[in-house]
Design a protein around this motif. Structure first.
Motif, mmCIF file in Angstrom:
data_model
loop_
_atom_site.group_PDB
_atom_site.id
_atom_site.type_symbol
_atom_site.label_atom_id
_atom_site.label_comp_id
_atom_site.label_asym_id
_atom_site.label_seq_id
_atom_site.Cartn_x
_atom_site.Cartn_y
_atom_site.Cartn_z
ATOM 1 N N SER A 104 0.820 -1.221 0.000
ATOM 2 C CA SER A 104 0.000 0.000 0.000
ATOM 3 C C SER A 104 0.850 1.266 0.000
ATOM 4 C CB SER A 104 -0.944 -0.006 1.201
ATOM 5 O OG SER A 104 -0.226 -0.180 2.403
ATOM 6 N N SER A 150 -4.723 6.203 1.797
ATOM 7 C CA SER A 150 -3.440 5.682 1.296
ATOM 8 C C SER A 150 -3.344 4.172 1.447
ATOM 9 C CB SER A 150 -2.279 6.346 2.034
ATOM 10 O OG SER A 150 -2.271 7.732 1.812
ATOM 11 N N HIS A 151 -3.954 3.646 2.503
ATOM 12 C CA HIS A 151 -3.910 2.208 2.751
ATOM 13 C C HIS A 151 -4.688 1.420 1.692
ATOM 14 C CE1 HIS A 151 -3.539 -1.439 5.098
ATOM 15 N NE2 HIS A 151 -4.849 -1.622 5.068
ATOM 16 N N SER A 152 -5.636 2.071 1.021
ATOM 17 C CA SER A 152 -6.466 1.401 0.010
ATOM 18 C C SER A 152 -5.879 1.503 -1.390
ATOM 19 C CB SER A 152 -7.874 2.006 0.012
ATOM 20 O OG SER A 152 -8.500 1.836 1.261
ATOM 21 N N LEU A 154 -2.880 0.411 -3.793
ATOM 22 C CA LEU A 154 -1.815 -0.592 -3.878
ATOM 23 C C LEU A 154 -0.902 -0.299 -5.061
ATOM 24 C CD1 LEU A 154 -3.884 -3.820 -3.107
ATOM 25 C CD2 LEU A 154 -2.678 -2.312 -1.510
ATOM 26 N N ASN A 165 -10.128 -2.363 -1.761
ATOM 27 C CA ASN A 165 -10.969 -2.229 -0.556
ATOM 28 C C ASN A 165 -12.311 -1.535 -0.850
ATOM 29 O OD1 ASN A 165 -8.785 -3.385 0.678
ATOM 30 N ND2 ASN A 165 -8.095 -1.515 1.682
#
Length: 527
Positions: A104, A150-152, A154, A165
């Motif tokens: 990520s 940001s975590h979603s 890749l 996600n």
């Protein structure tokens, strides 16, 4: 697509629980990431060489599993994570995706190896995916992601970005359950009005834009990046927040274009936030400006501004991007006859005597000086296009390009009538030049139907490469070299008028470049 064909396709994506458990070693190793409703594991399916990610959902997330599977099954885009398959077996819900090797985006915000141009491209990738999701057509409803962070996002080995996600996504803006929405720093401040729209995704994306610029997650250091960036922007102090490791890379105009659109994304009034497509346009503009500086300006001759100033219409180049100027030079520019310049692969400035023609980087437009020498040779007129009236004070490094174009019109009264002529290119090779050993193809652009090319050399080829049909250079008594490049008859008929013979040749080398070639002029001699 008919219902039956959709049904058959989704059935073809089924993967057995046994195969997934083998790939992930019974979900015991290589945890790739996790969320409120799932954990993801890396692995390789039996009889498959590529790595996949298996997203295993908990027992109370049937709705989230179904939402994500439905969206990914029906929507394909290069910047949306690709669905490989799924499993719904023995109370297990699993979605299998392509593997994104770098993981990520949040892991790389502080990575100095992630340069500004690559950060811009990541932003463009995400904005392009949002533009696709927010679009609406006959067969597909628009999708509001509702969990952009940001975590979603890749990244693969090439830093290509893809949105993932989708478990909290909605296909109906008017009827939403926001009970499970993450109330974090990415969330649209208007969420308390009861629904989240595509403009809510834009707000979340605006936060990510500032994360990428500032090199920090939004909740770090006790301040949310979005509101803090807005404050600094309004105080004209945003440069104080820019990630130190990329600050020196950024062209000011690229930065301005970027922060202006990022700021608009965070507007308190959702209706005044831009659409995703508008964000794409501005981000691409910021990237073009940066590319202009990093990629195209180094390709230009160091004296390109002087060359542009010598053009017959210099004012048209003042606002052009470096890429446009490069392409214009590549196509050739027409210089006034009194201001022709020559370029050689020599970093030392020096005077070059009797160099007549202009050449500066790729496809050259050769202009003819009015001063020509005519003498009789065996009763026939001999014509030399010379440059003795022109003195060149500006000699700079020639860009190592592969194409050289010669184009002009010659008055027939300067030639003997009904006579075969051979045209010679008079030249020298720079003493420092190590190249120009390879064959050069000469194409007559006025006869495009004739696909044959004449082969010439600027250095005498070895006997192994020599062929009777090749035209090779010869030494002249005046110290220059000459090589045949064209043959014609002075009775040539054309549509430009009976008193003019046009010439339009393109010289191309496919091995090496023509750097180091010094042109004196053209000489026409009766055959």
């Amino acid at each position: 697509m008919s219902y039956d064909s959709q049904e058959n396709r989704i059935l073809s994506l089924e993967i057995s629980l046994k195969d997934i458990m083998l790939a992930t070693e019974n979900f015991s190793v290589n945890c790739f990431g996790s969320g409120r409703y799932w954990k993801a594991y890396e692995g390789k399916l039996p009889n498959a060489s590529t790595t996949i990610v298996a997203k295993r959902w908990d027992s109370k997330s049937d709705d989230q599993f179904g939402t994500e599977l439905d969206i990914l099954f029906k929507r394909k885009h290069k910047n949306i994570i690709r669905l490989v398959g799924y499993c719904s077996e023995r109370n297990e819900n699993i979605i299998v995706y392509e593997h994104m090797s770098k993981g990520s985006l949040d892991k790389y915000l502080k990575d100095s190896k992630l340069k500004w141009m690559k950060r811009l491209q990541i932003c463009i990738d995400v904005a392009s995916a949002l533009d696709f999701l927010h679009g609406e057509n006959v067969t597909l409803k628009k999708v509001v992601h509702r969990n952009i962070k940001s975590h979603s996002i890749l990244l693969n080995d090439d830093w290509d970005a893809k949105i993932s996600n989708f478990e909290l996504s909605s296909l109906d803006s008017s009827h939403q359950n926001i009970k499970y929405i993450n109330k974090d720093a990415y969330l649209d401040p208007q969420y308390n009005q009861g629904s989240l729209t595509e403009k809510s995704d834009i707000y979340s994306f605006g936060v990510i834009l500032f994360e990428i610029l500032c090199g920090r997650l939004t909740w770090e250091e006790g301040h949310e990046a979005g509101p803090l960036a807005k404050h600094y922007y309004e105080q004209a102090k945003l440069d104080e927040m820019v990630f130190a490791d990329i600050k020196e890379q950024i062209v000011p105009q690229s930065l301005t274009t970027f922060v202006d659109i990022a700021y608009e994304c965070l507007h308190e009034d959702a209706d005044k936030r831009p659409k995703a497509g508008d964000v794409v346009i501005q981000l691409k503009k910021a990237l073009e400006i940066q590319e202009d500086f990093e990629i195209w300006e180094p390709k230009l001759p160091r004296d390109y501004k002087e060359i542009m100033g010598l053009s017959q219409i210099p004012e048209i180049y003042h606002t052009k991007q470096k890429k446009d100027i490069y392409e214009k030079l590549s196509g050739g520019i027409l210089l006034p006859k009194e201001k022709v310049m020559a370029h050689e692969n020599n970093k030392n400035q020096k005077k070059v005597q009797q160099v007549h023609q202009s050449y500066s980087d790729l496809e050259k437009l050769l202009t003819v000086n009015e001063k020509m020498y005519i003498r009789e040779l065996n009763g026939k007129k001999h014509l030399m296009l010379s440059a003795t009236e022109v003195v060149f004070q500006n000699v700079t490094e020639l860009l190592p390009q592969q194409v050289f174009r010669i184009k002009y019109k010659i008055e027939t009264e300067l030639l003997s009538p009904f006579t075969e002529y051979t045209c010679y290119l008079v030249f020298k090779v720079s003493k420092k030049c190590q190249g120009l050993h390879c064959p050069v193809k000469v194409r007559n652009l006025l006869h495009r139907k004739n696909k044959g090319n004449q082969i010439i050399y600027f250095r005498t080829p070895s006997h192994l490469n020599h062929h009777d049909d090749f035209w090779v250079p010869e030494q002249r008594k005046d110290g220059w070299m000459e090589v045949m490049i064209w043959k014609f008859n002075s009775k040539y008929n054309n549509n430009l008028g009976k008193d003019v013979i046009p010439m339009n040749l393109k010289l191309v080398t496919y091995e090496g470049t023509m750097s180091g070639l010094i042109i004196c002029g053209l000489e026409f001699r009766p055959t």
